[in-house]
Write an enzyme that holds these catalytic residues in place. Structure first.
Site, PDB file in Angstrom:
ATOM      1  N   GLY A 259       0.362   5.540  -0.095  1.00 22.50           N
ATOM      2  CA  GLY A 259      -0.554   6.677  -0.067  1.00 22.50           C
ATOM      3  C   GLY A 259      -0.249   7.647  -1.199  1.00 22.50           C
ATOM      4  O   GLY A 259       0.879   7.747  -1.667  1.00 22.50           O
TER       5      GLY A 259
ATOM      6  N   PRO B 225       0.827  -1.205   0.000  1.00 21.43           N
ATOM      7  CA  PRO B 225       0.000   0.000   0.000  1.00 21.43           C
ATOM      8  C   PRO B 225       0.858   1.251   0.000  1.00 21.43           C
ATOM      9  O   PRO B 225       1.821   1.357   0.753  1.00 21.43           O
ATOM     10  CB  PRO B 225      -0.785  -0.104   1.318  1.00 21.43           C
ATOM     11  CG  PRO B 225       0.074  -0.948   2.210  1.00 21.43           C
ATOM     12  CD  PRO B 225       0.766  -1.919   1.289  1.00 21.43           C
TER      13      PRO B 225
ATOM     14  N   ARG C 107      10.466  12.770   8.521  1.00 17.41           N
ATOM     15  CA  ARG C 107      10.886  12.779   7.110  1.00 17.41           C
ATOM     16  C   ARG C 107      11.455  14.145   6.748  1.00 17.41           C
ATOM     17  O   ARG C 107      10.787  14.965   6.113  1.00 17.41           O
ATOM     18  CB  ARG C 107       9.705  12.403   6.224  1.00 17.41           C
ATOM     19  CG  ARG C 107       8.977  11.175   6.789  1.00 17.41           C
ATOM     20  CD  ARG C 107       8.473  10.212   5.779  1.00 17.41           C
ATOM     21  NE  ARG C 107       7.841   9.086   6.457  1.00 17.41           N
ATOM     22  CZ  ARG C 107       6.641   8.597   6.172  1.00 17.41           C
ATOM     23  NH1 ARG C 107       5.945   9.130   5.187  1.00 17.41           N
ATOM     24  NH2 ARG C 107       6.152   7.569   6.840  1.00 17.41           N
TER      25      ARG C 107
ATOM     26  N   GLN D  55      -5.772  -1.478   3.019  1.00 19.15           N
ATOM     27  CA  GLN D  55      -4.931  -1.165   4.180  1.00 19.15           C
ATOM     28  C   GLN D  55      -5.526   0.019   4.932  1.00 19.15           C
ATOM     29  O   GLN D  55      -5.866   1.037   4.339  1.00 19.15           O
ATOM     30  CB  GLN D  55      -3.511  -0.819   3.723  1.00 19.15           C
ATOM     31  CG  GLN D  55      -2.593  -0.311   4.838  1.00 19.15           C
ATOM     32  CD  GLN D  55      -2.549   1.212   4.927  1.00 19.15           C
ATOM     33  OE1 GLN D  55      -2.649   1.883   3.904  1.00 19.15           O
ATOM     34  NE2 GLN D  55      -2.406   1.745   6.127  1.00 19.15           N
TER      35      GLN D  55
ATOM     36  N   THR E 159      -2.123  -1.254   9.452  1.00 24.04           N
ATOM     37  CA  THR E 159      -0.735  -0.820   9.618  1.00 24.04           C
ATOM     38  C   THR E 159      -0.547  -0.289  11.034  1.00 24.04           C
ATOM     39  O   THR E 159      -1.259   0.613  11.478  1.00 24.04           O
ATOM     40  CB  THR E 159      -0.388   0.253   8.565  1.00 24.04           C
ATOM     41  OG1 THR E 159      -0.518  -0.347   7.272  1.00 24.04           O
ATOM     42  CG2 THR E 159       1.043   0.753   8.751  1.00 24.04           C
TER      43      THR E 159
ATOM     44  N   GLY F   8      12.585  -3.098   0.858  1.00 28.70           N
ATOM     45  CA  GLY F   8      13.859  -3.299   0.184  1.00 28.70           C
ATOM     46  C   GLY F   8      13.889  -4.413  -0.846  1.00 28.70           C
ATOM     47  O   GLY F   8      14.938  -4.651  -1.450  1.00 28.70           O
TER      48      GLY F   8
ATOM     49  N   GLY G 189       7.040  -1.911  -2.681  1.00 31.61           N
ATOM     50  CA  GLY G 189       6.412  -0.600  -2.768  1.00 31.61           C
ATOM     51  C   GLY G 189       6.944   0.242  -3.901  1.00 31.61           C
ATOM     52  O   GLY G 189       6.477   0.162  -5.048  1.00 31.61           O
TER      53      GLY G 189
ATOM     54  N   LYS H 229       0.355  -5.179   9.711  1.00 36.66           N
ATOM     55  CA  LYS H 229       1.556  -4.754   8.986  1.00 36.66           C
ATOM     56  C   LYS H 229       2.412  -3.853   9.871  1.00 36.66           C
ATOM     57  O   LYS H 229       1.883  -2.960  10.541  1.00 36.66           O
ATOM     58  CB  LYS H 229       1.146  -3.996   7.725  1.00 36.66           C
ATOM     59  CG  LYS H 229       2.287  -3.343   6.942  1.00 36.66           C
ATOM     60  CD  LYS H 229       1.779  -2.794   5.620  1.00 36.66           C
ATOM     61  CE  LYS H 229       2.871  -2.158   4.782  1.00 36.66           C
ATOM     62  NZ  LYS H 229       3.231  -0.790   5.192  1.00 36.66           N
TER      63      LYS H 229
ATOM     64  N   HIS I 181       8.328  -0.310   7.150  1.00 37.02           N
ATOM     65  CA  HIS I 181       7.648   0.737   6.391  1.00 37.02           C
ATOM     66  C   HIS I 181       8.582   1.306   5.302  1.00 37.02           C
ATOM     67  O   HIS I 181       8.558   2.491   5.001  1.00 37.02           O
ATOM     68  CB  HIS I 181       7.198   1.858   7.347  1.00 37.02           C
ATOM     69  CG  HIS I 181       5.895   2.514   6.968  1.00 37.02           C
ATOM     70  ND1 HIS I 181       4.708   2.245   7.596  1.00 37.02           N
ATOM     71  CD2 HIS I 181       5.608   3.447   6.028  1.00 37.02           C
ATOM     72  CE1 HIS I 181       3.750   2.992   7.067  1.00 37.02           C
ATOM     73  NE2 HIS I 181       4.260   3.716   6.102  1.00 37.02           N
TER      74      HIS I 181
HETATM   75  C1  FNR Z   1       4.348   3.738   1.773  1.00 30.57           C
HETATM   76  N1  FNR Z   1       4.016   2.796   2.736  1.00 30.57           N
HETATM   77  C2  FNR Z   1       2.738   2.784   3.257  1.00 30.57           C
HETATM   78  N2  FNR Z   1       2.348   1.788   4.093  1.00 30.57           N
HETATM   79  C3  FNR Z   1       1.093   1.732   4.554  1.00 30.57           C
HETATM   80  O1  FNR Z   1       0.759   0.807   5.295  1.00 30.57           O
HETATM   81  N3  FNR Z   1       0.176   2.678   4.181  1.00 30.57           N
HETATM   82  C4  FNR Z   1       0.485   3.698   3.354  1.00 30.57           C
HETATM   83  O2  FNR Z   1      -0.362   4.515   3.022  1.00 30.57           O
HETATM   84  C5  FNR Z   1       1.818   3.792   2.892  1.00 30.57           C
HETATM   85  N4  FNR Z   1       2.200   4.816   2.075  1.00 30.57           N
HETATM   86  C6  FNR Z   1       3.424   4.762   1.444  1.00 30.57           C
HETATM   87  C7  FNR Z   1       3.724   5.692   0.469  1.00 30.57           C
HETATM   88  C8  FNR Z   1       4.919   5.601  -0.229  1.00 30.57           C
HETATM   89  C9  FNR Z   1       5.213   6.594  -1.315  1.00 30.57           C
HETATM   90  C10 FNR Z   1       5.844   4.576   0.079  1.00 30.57           C
HETATM   91  C11 FNR Z   1       7.135   4.434  -0.677  1.00 30.57           C
HETATM   92  C12 FNR Z   1       5.561   3.671   1.071  1.00 30.57           C
HETATM   93  C13 FNR Z   1       4.938   1.692   3.048  1.00 30.57           C
HETATM   94  C14 FNR Z   1       4.759   0.555   2.051  1.00 30.57           C
HETATM   95  O3  FNR Z   1       3.523  -0.082   2.219  1.00 30.57           O
HETATM   96  C15 FNR Z   1       5.847  -0.514   2.229  1.00 30.57           C
HETATM   97  O4  FNR Z   1       5.913  -0.907   3.584  1.00 30.57           O
HETATM   98  C16 FNR Z   1       7.206  -0.051   1.770  1.00 30.57           C
HETATM   99  O5  FNR Z   1       7.108   0.793   0.657  1.00 30.57           O
HETATM  100  C17 FNR Z   1       8.066  -1.256   1.418  1.00 30.57           C
HETATM  101  O6  FNR Z   1       9.344  -0.878   1.109  1.00 30.57           O
HETATM  102  P1  FNR Z   1       9.895  -0.696  -0.400  1.00 30.57           P
HETATM  103  O7  FNR Z   1       9.465  -1.883  -1.197  1.00 30.57           O
HETATM  104  O8  FNR Z   1       9.345   0.596  -0.892  1.00 30.57           O
HETATM  105  O9  FNR Z   1      11.371  -0.649  -0.158  1.00 30.57           O
END
Ligand code: FNR
Length: 396
Positions: A92, A90, A176, A139, A167, A322, A343, A266, A290
């Site tokens: 956002g 997921p 950030r 999510q 989550t 990752g 992601g 999560k 995350h």
């Molecule tokens: C996220 N992630 C995230 N997780 C979640 O539970 N709800 C959300 O709305 C979001 N939003 C979100 C936005 C963006 C731009 C990113 C990059 C990530 C975290 C996401 O679900 C996931 O845990 C990570 O992105 C996994 O890592 P990789 O694959 O990006 O390295």
């Protein structure tokens, strides 16, 4: 099965040979604040870097002459057989990076028969995502108040979702700093600098942002009970996104009583929390930091995966953070993951190539898994658990 890269692959995707190739391509297309929002971690980015380096700590032990012509990466999870052991995490505000981004991800996942998780902070209504992909998961960030929890669970159920991912690693938002540096805020604040970023990234401006404005109007947050109706671009940028730092396991227990479908937690990194989630009635877990966006220095999920799996052997344990290569997927499976999620690369793929871009990314990863299963000497993914991984360094 997998296909080779078809000759109908759109021209701009032909130079994309692995998931990682989408990132520099997306960086060129996206305004700096939008790219920075997707790419960023938090504070020193230690977790972001550690998520990648953790995979290099392991090496494969291959077997040869195993008769691997009939190999399959199909994986069954919650009663459904998916075509690959990975899905789309997921994210956002996907629709900020790519035109109707959540729908591009949802449709590509549906076409490839892999899971896609609709974000609770999306700019496309969860009902529309579910219509685009009847097998999508949803999510949620748990709203702070009981009435909002009830309203959200009811809405997700009414939309027809079968799997709810809660989550849990966001008691507060991570620090950030890069958002400040790149000029990102949520909602976005109109400024000369932001307008300039739009003008200097015309493909994004016309192909995504203005196209959305013209066809659907200003995007709004659609899925969070706390922020529903807030526009993505707004002068009064400070909004109450709802307090969550008082939430405890009893709130997960409440969701479990309200939600009849599959419940996934999560953001787990410890065996103790895995047991708490199980005791609350969770049906599965996603081990995750995350993507390195919450607590800087949080351990890489890959490192704690075996201890979490050992703590809750009765639950499917999934992971993200990752994963970029087929080999990363295979290593995670060897360490006990039933499934992985990815992601950023898929959102970059949507930004670069829309739905065909995401499909291309999925195909590339499937091909890597398919090829390397043969080189490992396995026909089924369960065989990864039969001593195929050793520490890449140090005495054996
Ligand atoms: C996220 N992630 C995230 N997780 C979640 O539970 N709800 C959300 O709305 C979001 N939003 C979100 C936005 C963006 C731009 C990113 C990059 C990530 C975290 C996401 O679900 C996931 O845990 C990570 O992105 C996994 O890592 P990789 O694959 O990006 O390295």
């Amino acid at each position: 099965g997998t296909r080779t890269i078809a000759t109908d692959t759109p021209r701009r995707l032909r130079s994309i040979l692995s998931l990682e190739d989408f990132e520099p391509a997306a960086r060129r297309v996206l305004p700096r604040p939008v790219y920075g929002y997707v790419a960023g971690g938090c504070e020193t980015d230690a977790s972001l870097a550690g998520n990648r380096s953790a995979f290099a700590e392991w090496g494969f032990v291959t077997r040869v002459l195993q008769g691997v012509a009939q190999r399959s990466q199909a994986t069954t999870l919650f009663g459904k057989t998916w075509s690959a052991p990975f899905g789309i995490a997921p994210m956002g505000m996907c629709a900020l990076a790519a035109y109707r981004g959540d729908l591009a991800l949802a449709q590509a996942a549906a076409a490839a028969n892999i899971p896609m998780v609709c974000s609770g902070t999306g700019l496309i209504a969860l009902e529309d995502v579910r219509r685009a992909n009847p097998d999508a998961w949803f999510q949620a960030y748990v709203p702070g108040e009981t009435a909002r929890i009830e309203a959200l669970v009811e809405r997700v159920a009414r939309a027809g979702y079968g799997t709810l991912v809660v989550t849990a690693d966001t008691a507060v938002s991570g620090n950030r700093e890069n958002h400040v540096r790149v000029g990102f805020s949520s909602p976005l604040r109109p400024s000369v600098a932001l307008a300039w970023q739009g003008v200097t990234h015309p493909r994004w401006l016309f192909g995504s942002f203005l196209r959305t404005l013209a066809q659907h109007g200003m995007p709004h947050f659609e899925n969070s009970q706390a922020t529903r109706g807030a526009p993505i671009l707004s002068r009064n940028a400070v909004r109450d996104f709802g307090a969550r730092d008082h939430l405890g396991w009893e709130h997960l227990g409440l969701i479990r009583r309200l939600w009849k479908g599959q419940l996934v937690v999560k953001g787990i990194l410890s065996a103790a929390d895995a047991r708490s989630a199980r005791d609350c009635g969770a049906d599965g877990l996603i081990v995750s930091n995350h993507g390195g966006r919450q607590l800087d220095g949080a351990v890489s999920p890959l490192r704690v995966l075996p201890s979490v799996v050992a703590a809750v052997p009765e639950l499917p344990v999934m992971m993200d953070s990752g994963v970029r290569r087929g080999n990363d997927v295979l290593k995670a499976i060897a360490l006990g993951a039933r499934f992985v999620f990815i992601g950023r690369p898929f959102l970059y793929a949507a930004a670069v190539g829309g739905e065909p871009g995401v499909r291309h990314g999925i195909t590339l990863l499937q091909q890597e898994i398919h090829r390397n299963m043969a080189l490992l000497g396995i026909s089924r993914l369960e065989q990864m658990r039969e001593g195929r991984l050793v520490p890449a360094q140090g005495p054996l």
